[in-house]
Design an enzyme around this catalytic site. Structure first.
Site, PDB file in Angstrom:
ATOM      1  N   HIS A  38       0.973  -1.164  -0.031  1.00  0.00           N
ATOM      2  CA  HIS A  38       0.078   0.150  -0.096  1.00  0.00           C
ATOM      3  C   HIS A  38       0.802   1.198  -0.018  1.00  0.00           C
ATOM      4  O   HIS A  38       1.769   1.318   0.730  1.00  0.00           O
ATOM      5  CB  HIS A  38      -0.655  -0.047   1.087  1.00  0.00           C
ATOM      6  CG  HIS A  38      -1.877   1.031   1.366  1.00  0.00           C
ATOM      7  ND1 HIS A  38      -2.944   1.450   0.649  1.00  0.00           N
ATOM      8  CD2 HIS A  38      -1.786   2.440   1.898  1.00  0.00           C
ATOM      9  CE1 HIS A  38      -3.424   2.256   0.986  1.00  0.00           C
ATOM     10  NE2 HIS A  38      -2.732   3.187   1.780  1.00  0.00           N
ATOM     11  N   HIS A  41      -4.742   3.411  14.530  1.00  0.00           N
ATOM     12  CA  HIS A  41      -5.975   3.254  14.354  1.00  0.00           C
ATOM     13  C   HIS A  41      -5.977   2.317  13.070  1.00  0.00           C
ATOM     14  O   HIS A  41      -4.804   2.045  12.637  1.00  0.00           O
ATOM     15  CB  HIS A  41      -6.547   4.902  13.784  1.00  0.00           C
ATOM     16  CG  HIS A  41      -5.671   5.484  12.950  1.00  0.00           C
ATOM     17  ND1 HIS A  41      -4.368   6.175  13.399  1.00  0.00           N
ATOM     18  CD2 HIS A  41      -5.588   5.831  11.624  1.00  0.00           C
ATOM     19  CE1 HIS A  41      -3.993   6.855  12.542  1.00  0.00           C
ATOM     20  NE2 HIS A  41      -4.670   6.590  11.313  1.00  0.00           N
ATOM     21  N   GLU A  67      -4.644  13.599  11.738  1.00  0.00           N
ATOM     22  CA  GLU A  67      -5.306  13.254  10.583  1.00  0.00           C
ATOM     23  C   GLU A  67      -6.691  13.752  10.640  1.00  0.00           C
ATOM     24  O   GLU A  67      -7.390  13.186  11.540  1.00  0.00           O
ATOM     25  CB  GLU A  67      -5.260  11.674   9.956  1.00  0.00           C
ATOM     26  CG  GLU A  67      -3.803  11.223   9.852  1.00  0.00           C
ATOM     27  CD  GLU A  67      -3.504   9.778   9.742  1.00  0.00           C
ATOM     28  OE1 GLU A  67      -4.422   9.166   9.497  1.00  0.00           O
ATOM     29  OE2 GLU A  67      -2.587   9.458   9.174  1.00  0.00           O
ATOM     30  N   HIS A 120      -1.656   1.502  11.860  1.00  0.00           N
ATOM     31  CA  HIS A 120      -0.708   2.442  11.939  1.00  0.00           C
ATOM     32  C   HIS A 120      -0.945   3.534  13.006  1.00  0.00           C
ATOM     33  O   HIS A 120      -2.020   3.710  13.633  1.00  0.00           O
ATOM     34  CB  HIS A 120      -0.703   3.113  10.604  1.00  0.00           C
ATOM     35  CG  HIS A 120      -1.737   3.857  10.015  1.00  0.00           C
ATOM     36  ND1 HIS A 120      -2.783   3.271   9.382  1.00  0.00           N
ATOM     37  CD2 HIS A 120      -2.355   5.287   9.977  1.00  0.00           C
ATOM     38  CE1 HIS A 120      -3.710   3.915   8.962  1.00  0.00           C
ATOM     39  NE2 HIS A 120      -3.437   5.122   9.507  1.00  0.00           N
TER      40      HIS A 120
END
Length: 517
Positions: free
Chosen positions: A329, A408, A378, A372
């Site tokens: 990813h 999260h 964020e 992560h």
């Protein structure tokens, strides 16, 4: 040879349904319903005039500008800033901005503005974990709320008086700004439309903004926001930065093209109000506090201008996404539309990111984001469609946040299926939706409005049900205890072998026996 009509793709006119802007099959740089003209580019010096020949040739400040206009300069940077960072605009207007009736501080309004995000401010505090907002409430029909009254601060870091930091807002309006303009002297406003269409009149000209588009209003530039026809309500998000400016991210090995391309940024052309001699209010925000100027003429009276401190807009459906084509990813930085540098040369103050329709082709890997704990704060917001939230309550018009180093990830059924049954065939993902993310190196503090006043806040702790979907499969692995026991035994044996090399007596005796042999 032109392909038969029957084999040609039909144009898609609903921009919320396109995979990319090119699906519209239009030759225009704007959507079909955009009524305005623009100049394209990013980081350029532009010039525009209502009446040809108004701009002075070869100088900025003639003794007497044409048509009896007044020259007015707007500086955005220090006079001595390097050429690439030197921003200013010269305006040729009917009346200078200095012609007003003075500032008034006792200005009543209904907005919730907070710009001091320092720990000494008791009105703001940190959020210890994840949080989510269901759609922020739209104004009631019995109350007229324009942009001045409909702006609400969610959180941020720093202070505009220090020229350092960032603030995050939402706005919900159901009325036009009538004979009043807004001037933010603290920082740049990056405005994101989520619901409704907006006509944004700036001193340099008109901008048309609708869901899936963003615009940037540089600090010090006056503007007014009005609703589009057949739109009686609007909602959106704003990112404000202090002591920095939005830039295009460097492309590095990508080369000269990709992500947000410079030619897709559109700047307004000069526009002048028809009725110039009417009473106006100019609402100024300075250090998060409102004051107001009264004047007997329109602030939108520019006949010509030139410079590079100019508002601009960008259509997020034009984003040229990049992605992994083999494994793993890709980090979200590959979806960066604009970045605002900080004093740390390797850590931006903020990145504005896009998550929209794209191809997913990585194989032999978990395609969704891994769990992560990022150093950045964020903030996610869904503009339309299903979005990228962590729960079913993450709907367009709401938001979610993880502050620095908050653990999260995603616990959805789809995510679990990806972990167990990864398929390798290419696929299109995130179709018919658009999500934006504001990522900042700062740890945010949040306002009373965000924590309670808006009425849609939901602090999210760990849900024990997630372990039904994500069990401890390691402990259930066959013979895992024997494997761990063997690992410990092997480590002890290896440790004893190594210790022998630190025993000089043993080494001497061993090599003595070896030499005698």
């Amino acid at each position: 040879m032109q392909a038969p009509i029957s084999n040609q793709q039909k144009p898609i006119k609903d921009l919320t349904k396109v995979f990319h802007y090119t699906d519209t099959k239009t030759r225009k740089p704007t959507r079909d319903n955009d009524p305005y003209e623009y100049m394209a580019g990013f980081g350029n010096r532009f010039q525009s005039e209502v009446i040809p020949g108004t701009l002075p040739a070869g100088q900025n400040n003639p003794q007497e500008p044409r048509f009896g206009l007044y020259t007015e300069g707007l500086t955005y940077s220090a006079f001595t800033a390097s050429r690439h960072a030197n921003f200013s605009t010269y305006m040729y207007r009917v009346r200078p901005a200095a012609a007003h009736n003075g500032y008034r501080k006792d200005y009543e309004h209904k907005s919730d503005i907070e710009n001091c995000f320092l720990t000494l401010n008791p009105k703001v505090t940190t959020l210890a974990g994840q949080a989510e907002w269901t759609p922020f409430p739209l104004p009631n029909d019995n109350e007229k709320i324009d942009f001045v009254d409909g702006l609400h601060t969610l959180g941020g870091s720093g202070d505009p008086n220090l020229r350092e930091g960032i603030a995050l807002y939402v706005f919900m309006i159901n009325a036009n700004m009538d004979h009043r303009a807004y001037c933010n002297t603290d920082g740049d406003f990056l405005i994101v439309a989520q619901q409704g269409i907006l006509h944004i009149q700036t001193e340099m000209g008109m901008l048309f903004l609708q869901p899936g588009e963003i615009c940037v209003i540089p600090r010090g530039v006056r503007f007014a926001i009005r609703l589009g026809s057949k739109h009686n309500v609007a909602r959106g998000y704003i990112v404000e930065i202090w002591g920095s400016g939005w830039e295009l991210p460097d492309l590095g090995p990508l080369g000269g093209h990709g992500l947000a391309n410079p030619r897709d940024f559109l700047h307004p052309v000069a526009h002048i109000d028809e009725n110039l001699h009417e009473d106006w209010e100019i609402v100024n925000k300075a250090n998060g506090r409102y004051s107001v100027i009264g004047q007997d003429h329109s602030p939108f009276d520019l006949v010509a201008w030139h410079g590079n401190a100019v508002p601009y807009k960008y259509d997020l459906t034009k984003f040229a996404s990049q992605n992994a084509t083999s494994i793993d990813h890709t980090d979200p930085s590959v979806n960066c539309v604009l970045t605002a540098p900080s004093r740390d040369p390797v850590t931006p103050l903020a990145d504005f990111l896009w998550f929209g329709p794209r191809w997913d082709v990585a194989s032999n890997t978990l395609r969704p984001p891994y769990f992560h704990r990022n150093s950045a704060t964020e903030f996610l917001a869904c503009l339309y469609g299903s979005g990228l939230g962590r729960s079913e309550e993450f709907l367009p018009g709401g938001g979610s946040v993880e502050v620095s180093h908050t653990p999260h990830g995603n616990f959805s059924d789809e995510y679990v299926r990806e972990m167990r049954n990864q398929m390798n065939e290419p696929r299109r993902i995130l179709e018919n939706q658009m999500t934006i993310m504001v990522e900042s190196s700062r740890s945010f503090l949040f306002t009373e409005y965000a924590r309670s006043g808006c009425g849609t806040f939901k602090s999210q702790g760990p849900d024990p049900k997630v372990w039904d979907a994500l069990p401890d499969k390691f402990s259930a692995y066959p013979n895992i205890k024997k494997i761990l026991s063997q690992v410990r035994s092997d480590k002890e044996a290896w440790k004893k072998q190594l210790e022998a090399y630190y025993d000089d007596d043993w080494l001497a005796e061993m090599y003595k026996d070896h030499d005698q042999a």
